[in-house]
Structures are given as C-alpha cells and as structure tokens.
Scaffold this active site. Structure first.
Site, PDB file in Angstrom:
ATOM      1  N   ILE A  28      98.930  60.920 -24.871  1.00  0.00           N
ATOM      2  CA  ILE A  28      98.520  61.918 -25.845  1.00  0.00           C
ATOM      3  C   ILE A  28      97.089  61.654 -26.339  1.00  0.00           C
ATOM      4  CG2 ILE A  28      99.458  60.806 -27.913  1.00  0.00           C
ATOM      5  CD1 ILE A  28     100.501  63.652 -28.709  1.00  0.00           C
TER       6      ILE A  28
ATOM      7  N   TYR B  80     105.243  61.770 -21.676  1.00  0.00           N
ATOM      8  CA  TYR B  80     104.016  61.212 -22.234  1.00  0.00           C
ATOM      9  C   TYR B  80     104.353  60.225 -23.332  1.00  0.00           C
ATOM     10  CZ  TYR B  80     104.422  64.133 -26.442  1.00  0.00           C
ATOM     11  OH  TYR B  80     104.851  64.707 -27.609  1.00  0.00           O
ATOM     12  N   CYS B  81     103.367  59.383 -23.642  1.00  0.00           N
ATOM     13  CA  CYS B  81     103.452  58.448 -24.757  1.00  0.00           C
ATOM     14  C   CYS B  81     102.072  58.395 -25.389  1.00  0.00           C
ATOM     15  CB  CYS B  81     103.925  57.070 -24.279  1.00  0.00           C
ATOM     16  SG  CYS B  81     102.809  56.265 -23.113  1.00  0.00           S
ATOM     17  N   GLN B  82     101.742  57.308 -26.033  1.00  0.00           N
ATOM     18  CA  GLN B  82     100.439  57.209 -26.686  1.00  0.00           C
ATOM     19  C   GLN B  82      99.300  57.105 -25.671  1.00  0.00           C
ATOM     20  OE1 GLN B  82     100.284  57.655 -29.902  1.00  0.00           O
ATOM     21  NE2 GLN B  82      98.120  57.298 -30.231  1.00  0.00           N
TER      22      GLN B  82
END
Length: 106
Positions: free
Chosen positions: A94, A65-67
């Site tokens: 996220i 995951y990332c932003q």
C-alpha cells in the site's frame, strides 16, 4: 503468485470479474486506511487467517496487499499451498500504491 505493479493494480482488478481484494495487515493498520472494497485477513494472526481462508472460494482471483509487499507474498504462498490458483501480490504494498509512507483513509 503473480506480482503486480501499483500502476497496473486498479486496472487488473476492474477487469477481473472474480477479483477479491485482501488486506493482509493487522487490524490496527487496517483502521488507519485500506484499499477500497478490501477484506481483512491478518496473516500475522495465523489461526484467524487460516479459518477465514478456508471459507474463501478457490475459483476466485485474490489480490493481496500489505504495508510494503512482504506479508502479502507470505499470504499468497499460504493460499497457494491451500489450493488457490489465482493469487496476485501488490509489489511494494500500500506504500507504493499511494506513493508515500503514510496510509490515508480511502
């Protein structure tokens, strides 16, 4: 790579005995809060990312995951090119996981 919705993320990880959660954001973003039990592999730092990725077990499942879900897609593609077979991207990152624009500490 498989894309996973935020609503299914936690269940998928809990039911996968080989799950490794990978945060592909920067160290600065990581310090603002991360998903519990995740490890940091900053995809924007290619040298560090590649060095760390080479030490990962290709037999495990990697939940990235990332932003917002863009960098984690790139990271999944890199891992797949390195021979990783089980990579999963958190669709919407996220932000969608928490349902808001800020990233609280968990």
């Amino acid at each position: 790579m498989e894309h996973i919705e935020a609503t299914d993320w936690k269940d998928r990880i809990e039911n996968d005995g080989s799950a490794i959660i990978v945060d592909t954001r920067t160290h600065r973003e990581w310090n603002k809060g991360a998903i519990k039990n995740s490890v940091l592999l900053d995809v924007l730092n290619p040298y560090s990312f590649m060095n760390q990725a080479q030490n990962l077990d290709k037999g495990k499942s990697y939940y990235l995951y990332c932003q917002t879900g863009v960098r984690s897609v790139q990271a999944c593609m890199i891992l797949e090119n390195m021979g990783f077979k089980k990579t999963y991207n958190l669709r919407g990152g996220i932000v969608r996981y928490h349902g808001r624009l800020t990233t609280p500490e968990i």
